[in-house]
Motif scaffolding. Structure first.
Motif, PDB file in Angstrom:
ATOM      1  N   ARG A  39      -0.218  -1.068  -4.288  1.00 13.34           N
ATOM      2  CA  ARG A  39       0.623  -1.353  -2.959  1.00 13.34           C
ATOM      3  C   ARG A  39       1.948  -1.769  -3.316  1.00 13.34           C
ATOM      4  O   ARG A  39       2.744  -1.302  -2.305  1.00 13.34           O
ATOM      5  CB  ARG A  39      -0.250  -2.700  -2.758  1.00 13.34           C
ATOM      6  CG  ARG A  39       0.506  -3.523  -1.208  1.00 13.34           C
ATOM      7  CD  ARG A  39       0.217  -2.660  -0.283  1.00 13.34           C
ATOM      8  NE  ARG A  39       0.934  -3.224   0.853  1.00 13.34           N
ATOM      9  CZ  ARG A  39       2.088  -3.245   1.185  1.00 13.34           C
ATOM     10  NH1 ARG A  39       3.002  -2.666   0.373  1.00 13.34           N
ATOM     11  NH2 ARG A  39       2.739  -3.918   2.117  1.00 13.34           N
ATOM     12  N   SER A  42       3.870   1.676  -3.508  1.00 14.30           N
ATOM     13  CA  SER A  42       3.428   2.666  -2.458  1.00 14.30           C
ATOM     14  C   SER A  42       4.555   3.698  -1.992  1.00 14.30           C
ATOM     15  O   SER A  42       5.658   3.421  -1.932  1.00 14.30           O
ATOM     16  CB  SER A  42       3.124   1.865  -1.135  1.00 14.30           C
ATOM     17  OG  SER A  42       2.672   2.969  -0.026  1.00 14.30           O
ATOM     18  N   PRO A  43       4.306   4.842  -1.914  1.00 12.57           N
ATOM     19  CA  PRO A  43       5.040   5.889  -1.924  1.00 12.57           C
ATOM     20  C   PRO A  43       5.709   6.200  -0.380  1.00 12.57           C
ATOM     21  O   PRO A  43       5.747   7.071   0.129  1.00 12.57           O
ATOM     22  CB  PRO A  43       4.473   7.394  -2.266  1.00 12.57           C
ATOM     23  CG  PRO A  43       3.006   6.995  -1.998  1.00 12.57           C
ATOM     24  CD  PRO A  43       2.964   5.480  -2.336  1.00 12.57           C
ATOM     25  N   SER A  44       5.760   4.775   0.410  1.00 12.13           N
ATOM     26  CA  SER A  44       5.825   4.864   1.944  1.00 12.13           C
ATOM     27  C   SER A  44       7.322   4.516   2.002  1.00 12.13           C
ATOM     28  O   SER A  44       8.243   3.699   1.290  1.00 12.13           O
ATOM     29  CB  SER A  44       5.025   3.864   2.507  1.00 12.13           C
ATOM     30  OG  SER A  44       5.372   2.472   2.001  1.00 12.13           O
ATOM     31  N   ARG A  48       9.606   2.283  -0.121  1.00 19.17           N
ATOM     32  CA  ARG A  48      10.611   2.834  -0.845  1.00 19.17           C
ATOM     33  C   ARG A  48      12.148   2.657  -0.073  1.00 19.17           C
ATOM     34  O   ARG A  48      13.150   3.118  -0.582  1.00 19.17           O
ATOM     35  CB  ARG A  48      10.427   4.160  -0.932  1.00 19.17           C
ATOM     36  CG  ARG A  48       9.296   4.136  -2.222  1.00 19.17           C
ATOM     37  CD  ARG A  48       9.276   5.901  -2.613  1.00 19.17           C
ATOM     38  NE  ARG A  48       8.336   5.941  -3.890  1.00 19.17           N
ATOM     39  CZ  ARG A  48       8.006   7.279  -4.166  1.00 19.17           C
ATOM     40  NH1 ARG A  48       8.448   8.303  -3.546  1.00 19.17           N
ATOM     41  NH2 ARG A  48       7.550   7.367  -5.279  1.00 19.17           N
ATOM     42  N   LYS A  78      -4.970   8.563   1.400  1.00 16.68           N
ATOM     43  CA  LYS A  78      -4.196   7.428   2.045  1.00 16.68           C
ATOM     44  C   LYS A  78      -4.931   6.118   1.982  1.00 16.68           C
ATOM     45  O   LYS A  78      -5.992   6.266   2.424  1.00 16.68           O
ATOM     46  CB  LYS A  78      -4.183   7.840   3.546  1.00 16.68           C
ATOM     47  CG  LYS A  78      -3.023   6.876   4.125  1.00 16.68           C
ATOM     48  CD  LYS A  78      -2.721   7.277   5.500  1.00 16.68           C
ATOM     49  CE  LYS A  78      -4.001   6.913   6.545  1.00 16.68           C
ATOM     50  NZ  LYS A  78      -3.546   7.148   7.738  1.00 16.68           N
ATOM     51  N   HIS A  85      -1.204  -2.327   5.250  1.00 13.20           N
ATOM     52  CA  HIS A  85      -0.402  -1.276   4.911  1.00 13.20           C
ATOM     53  C   HIS A  85      -1.167  -0.104   4.821  1.00 13.20           C
ATOM     54  O   HIS A  85      -2.315   0.092   4.270  1.00 13.20           O
ATOM     55  CB  HIS A  85       0.383  -1.435   3.467  1.00 13.20           C
ATOM     56  CG  HIS A  85       1.447  -0.440   3.182  1.00 13.20           C
ATOM     57  ND1 HIS A  85       2.608   0.098   3.642  1.00 13.20           N
ATOM     58  CD2 HIS A  85       1.153   0.435   2.089  1.00 13.20           C
ATOM     59  CE1 HIS A  85       3.115   0.944   3.331  1.00 13.20           C
ATOM     60  NE2 HIS A  85       2.140   1.128   2.053  1.00 13.20           N
ATOM     61  N   SER A  87       0.646   3.451   5.321  1.00 16.59           N
ATOM     62  CA  SER A  87       1.526   4.703   5.526  1.00 16.59           C
ATOM     63  C   SER A  87       1.796   5.359   4.167  1.00 16.59           C
ATOM     64  O   SER A  87       2.737   6.102   4.365  1.00 16.59           O
ATOM     65  CB  SER A  87       2.661   4.186   6.196  1.00 16.59           C
ATOM     66  OG  SER A  87       3.479   3.299   5.539  1.00 16.59           O
ATOM     67  N   GLY A  88       1.206   5.044   3.104  1.00 16.28           N
ATOM     68  CA  GLY A  88       1.754   5.673   1.860  1.00 16.28           C
ATOM     69  C   GLY A  88       0.502   6.821   1.512  1.00 16.28           C
ATOM     70  O   GLY A  88      -0.524   6.432   1.537  1.00 16.28           O
ATOM     71  N   PHE A  90      -0.713   9.052  -1.466  1.00 15.36           N
ATOM     72  CA  PHE A  90      -0.705   9.300  -2.636  1.00 15.36           C
ATOM     73  C   PHE A  90      -1.137  10.436  -3.234  1.00 15.36           C
ATOM     74  O   PHE A  90      -2.253  10.715  -3.387  1.00 15.36           O
ATOM     75  CB  PHE A  90      -1.670   8.097  -3.292  1.00 15.36           C
ATOM     76  CG  PHE A  90      -1.169   6.858  -3.369  1.00 15.36           C
ATOM     77  CD1 PHE A  90      -0.506   6.164  -4.277  1.00 15.36           C
ATOM     78  CD2 PHE A  90      -1.197   5.937  -2.098  1.00 15.36           C
ATOM     79  CE1 PHE A  90       0.146   4.709  -4.265  1.00 15.36           C
ATOM     80  CE2 PHE A  90      -0.426   4.838  -1.864  1.00 15.36           C
ATOM     81  CZ  PHE A  90      -0.024   3.917  -3.055  1.00 15.36           C
ATOM     82  N   TYR A  94       1.280  11.839  -7.786  1.00 14.32           N
ATOM     83  CA  TYR A  94       2.093  10.706  -7.715  1.00 14.32           C
ATOM     84  C   TYR A  94       0.728   9.622  -8.598  1.00 14.32           C
ATOM     85  O   TYR A  94       1.190   8.685  -9.283  1.00 14.32           O
ATOM     86  CB  TYR A  94       2.022  10.079  -6.433  1.00 14.32           C
ATOM     87  CG  TYR A  94       3.009   8.991  -6.326  1.00 14.32           C
ATOM     88  CD1 TYR A  94       4.203   8.750  -6.965  1.00 14.32           C
ATOM     89  CD2 TYR A  94       2.216   7.470  -5.945  1.00 14.32           C
ATOM     90  CE1 TYR A  94       4.989   7.361  -6.861  1.00 14.32           C
ATOM     91  CE2 TYR A  94       3.110   6.307  -5.996  1.00 14.32           C
ATOM     92  CZ  TYR A  94       4.280   6.409  -6.250  1.00 14.32           C
ATOM     93  OH  TYR A  94       5.098   5.093  -6.375  1.00 14.32           O
ATOM     94  N   HIS A 141       8.006   4.572  11.138  1.00 17.47           N
ATOM     95  CA  HIS A 141       6.903   4.563  10.287  1.00 17.47           C
ATOM     96  C   HIS A 141       5.769   3.597  10.450  1.00 17.47           C
ATOM     97  O   HIS A 141       5.991   2.456  10.748  1.00 17.47           O
ATOM     98  CB  HIS A 141       7.317   4.507   8.749  1.00 17.47           C
ATOM     99  CG  HIS A 141       8.106   5.592   8.439  1.00 17.47           C
ATOM    100  ND1 HIS A 141       8.040   6.916   7.969  1.00 17.47           N
ATOM    101  CD2 HIS A 141       9.747   5.707   8.453  1.00 17.47           C
ATOM    102  CE1 HIS A 141       9.064   7.442   7.758  1.00 17.47           C
ATOM    103  NE2 HIS A 141      10.025   6.845   7.964  1.00 17.47           N
TER     104      HIS A 141
END
Length: 141
Positions: A39, A42-44, A48, A78, A85, A87-88, A90, A94, A141
């Motif tokens: 969490r 997260s690559p969102s 980020r 996802k 949350h 929206s990331g 993975f 990653y 987003h």
């Protein structure tokens, strides 16, 4: 048929009680990723930002769970986290990177959290000013 050099998960298991995502790759690599680590990394865009220096420190995620894990094509998953949350994405690469670097990432996160005066506890009063600082999520987003 061309083969990929990128490792591909052969097994992904969500362990709700221990709050771990177990990922086994076709290379034999096996990782148990804490939901909280996933969490806070997260690559969102929400986490980020849209470029270097725009990251948002995530606070109060010590009890976060994954309520669902959705496949995204043949390249990612996802997670839907209990705090809403979702929206990331993975990617397999990653997830592998998180697994290979989880100790260093965890230590870095704890240091940044301490420096900011934040807490992993979702009910900690010290998190309120940090959460207010970040304002709203990115509107796109």
């Amino acid at each position: 048929m061309e083969t990929s050099n990128n490792p591909i998960p052969t097994r992904i298991v969500v362990h709700q009680q221990s709050r771990l995502l177990e990922v086994e790759f076709d290379t034999g690599a096996l990782f148990k990723l804490p939901f909280e680590l996933m969490r806070v990394y997260s690559p969102s865009a929400e986490v980020r930002g849209h470029g270097p220096g725009q990251e948002t420190l995530q606070v109060g995620k010590g009890e976060v769970t994954i309520s669902a894990l959705e496949p995204v094509g043949m390249y990612a998953v996802k997670p839907i986290f209990s705090d809403g949350h979702d929206s990331g994405l993975f990617s397999w690469e990653y997830l592998l990177w998180l697994g290979e670097n989880q100790d260093g990432l965890w230590n870095d996160y704890l240091e940044r959290l301490k420096a900011a005066g934040g807490s992993r506890d979702p009910n900690a009063p010290e998190n309120i000013p940090l959460q207010q600082k970040k304002g709203g999520a990115c509107a796109s987003h």
